[in-house]
Motif scaffolding. Structure first.
Motif, short mmCIF file in Angstrom:
data_model
loop_
_atom_site.label_atom_id
_atom_site.label_comp_id
_atom_site.label_asym_id
_atom_site.label_seq_id
_atom_site.Cartn_x
_atom_site.Cartn_y
_atom_site.Cartn_z
N UNK A 128 42.96 34.40 43.24
CA UNK A 128 42.97 32.95 43.06
C UNK A 128 43.48 32.60 41.66
N UNK A 129 44.62 31.92 41.56
CA UNK A 129 45.10 31.50 40.24
C UNK A 129 44.27 30.34 39.71
N UNK A 130 43.97 30.39 38.41
CA UNK A 130 43.18 29.35 37.75
C UNK A 130 43.87 28.91 36.47
N UNK A 131 43.51 27.72 36.04
CA UNK A 131 43.98 27.24 34.75
C UNK A 131 42.79 27.08 33.82
N UNK A 132 43.05 27.07 32.56
CA UNK A 132 42.02 26.80 31.56
C UNK A 132 42.29 25.42 30.96
N UNK A 133 43.55 25.16 30.64
CA UNK A 133 43.95 23.91 29.99
C UNK A 133 44.43 22.85 30.97
N UNK A 134 44.54 23.20 32.26
CA UNK A 134 44.84 22.20 33.25
C UNK A 134 46.23 22.20 33.86
N UNK A 135 47.15 23.05 33.40
CA UNK A 135 48.51 23.00 33.93
C UNK A 135 48.96 24.37 34.42
N UNK A 136 49.11 25.30 33.51
CA UNK A 136 49.67 26.63 33.81
C UNK A 136 48.62 27.58 34.36
N UNK A 137 49.07 28.59 35.10
CA UNK A 137 48.18 29.67 35.54
C UNK A 137 47.88 30.51 34.30
N UNK A 138 46.61 30.54 33.93
CA UNK A 138 46.21 31.29 32.74
C UNK A 138 45.25 32.43 33.06
N UNK A 139 44.64 32.36 34.23
CA UNK A 139 43.73 33.41 34.66
C UNK A 139 43.85 33.60 36.16
N UNK A 140 43.43 34.78 36.60
CA UNK A 140 43.31 35.07 38.02
C UNK A 140 41.86 35.47 38.28
N UNK A 141 41.27 34.86 39.28
CA UNK A 141 39.95 35.26 39.75
C UNK A 141 40.19 36.10 41.00
N UNK A 142 39.76 37.35 40.96
CA UNK A 142 40.04 38.28 42.05
C UNK A 142 38.73 38.75 42.65
N UNK A 143 38.59 38.55 43.95
CA UNK A 143 37.43 39.05 44.68
C UNK A 143 37.88 40.17 45.58
N UNK A 144 37.06 41.20 45.70
CA UNK A 144 37.42 42.31 46.57
C UNK A 144 36.18 42.84 47.26
N UNK A 145 36.29 43.01 48.57
CA UNK A 145 35.23 43.60 49.38
C UNK A 145 35.75 44.87 50.03
N UNK A 146 34.94 45.90 49.98
CA UNK A 146 35.24 47.09 50.77
C UNK A 146 34.89 46.76 52.22
N UNK A 147 35.69 47.23 53.14
CA UNK A 147 35.47 46.97 54.55
C UNK A 147 34.94 48.25 55.18
N UNK A 148 33.81 48.14 55.87
CA UNK A 148 33.28 49.32 56.56
C UNK A 148 32.01 49.86 55.96
N UNK A 149 31.30 49.06 55.16
CA UNK A 149 29.97 49.44 54.75
C UNK A 149 29.88 50.44 53.61
N UNK A 150 30.80 50.43 52.67
CA UNK A 150 30.73 51.31 51.51
C UNK A 150 29.66 50.75 50.58
N UNK A 151 28.48 51.35 50.53
CA UNK A 151 27.36 50.80 49.79
C UNK A 151 27.28 51.38 48.39
N UNK A 152 27.08 50.50 47.41
CA UNK A 152 26.96 50.91 46.02
C UNK A 152 25.92 50.05 45.32
N UNK A 153 25.45 50.52 44.18
CA UNK A 153 24.44 49.80 43.41
C UNK A 153 25.05 48.65 42.63
N UNK A 154 24.24 47.65 42.30
CA UNK A 154 24.69 46.52 41.48
C UNK A 154 23.62 46.20 40.44
#
Length: 165
Positions: A128-154
């Motif tokens: 997901x592209x994001x802005x900080x100052x309101x115009x340009x893409x300045x950051x990317x928010x990236x979400x990722x899920x493993x598919x198939x039940x790869x369990x890990x600690x958090x």
């Protein structure tokens, strides 16, 4: 033990929906539109990347946050590294994906396989592209899920503290 595979509580589709609802006409949501509390369902499965040389045709990206699930999955924390600091075989596909989201200024959903510790894992990724100052893409928010039940600690508390930065 937390399972990072898609579930109603951490669906990347829900994260994409939030991005769409917060997107102003013709613009981008801001990083401030995604406070820690709003991101809680996805904690551990998120990355925040800062755009470096956004004026360039092929910008680089710095990992400002690399979630605890992802750090465990990769066996290393990428926080503070540039994508181009990674080995070429890892960096090349990531740069293609991140640059596509950067240039399109739109969400990029990528189902597929990701090389993790010299093995492939089925994943679902959302950029997901994001802005900080309101115009340009300045950051990317990236979400990722493993598919198939790869369990890990958090450690959600440590993640939230790093996210608040």
């Amino acid at each position: 033990m937390t399972d990072p595979s898609p579930s109603p509580a951490n669906s990347l589709a829900d994260l994409a929906g939030r991005w769409e609802r917060l997107r102003p006409e013709g613009g981008l949501p801001t990083r401030a539109d995604f406070p820690t509390e709003a991101l809680r369902p996805w904690l551990g499965n998120l990355m925040v990347l800062e755009v470096v040389d956004g004026e360039a045709e092929e910008p680089d990206f710095i990992y400002r946050l690399h979630g605890t699930h992802l750090t465990t999955l990769w066996g290393r924390d990428l926080t503070g590294l540039r994508v181009t600091d990674l080995p070429e075989e890892e960096a090349a596909p990531l740069l293609r994906e991140y640059r596509e989201a950067f240039h399109s200024r739109a969400p990029l959903h990528i189902p597929g396989r990701q090389m993790v510790r010299k093995d492939y894992l089925r994943v679902e990724k959302l950029i997901l592209p994001l802005t900080v100052k309101g115009i340009e893409v300045e950051q990317l928010l990236v979400g990722m899920n493993a598919v198939g039940g790869y369990a890990i600690q958090i450690d959600a508390t440590a993640f939230a503290m790093r996210l608040r930065g």
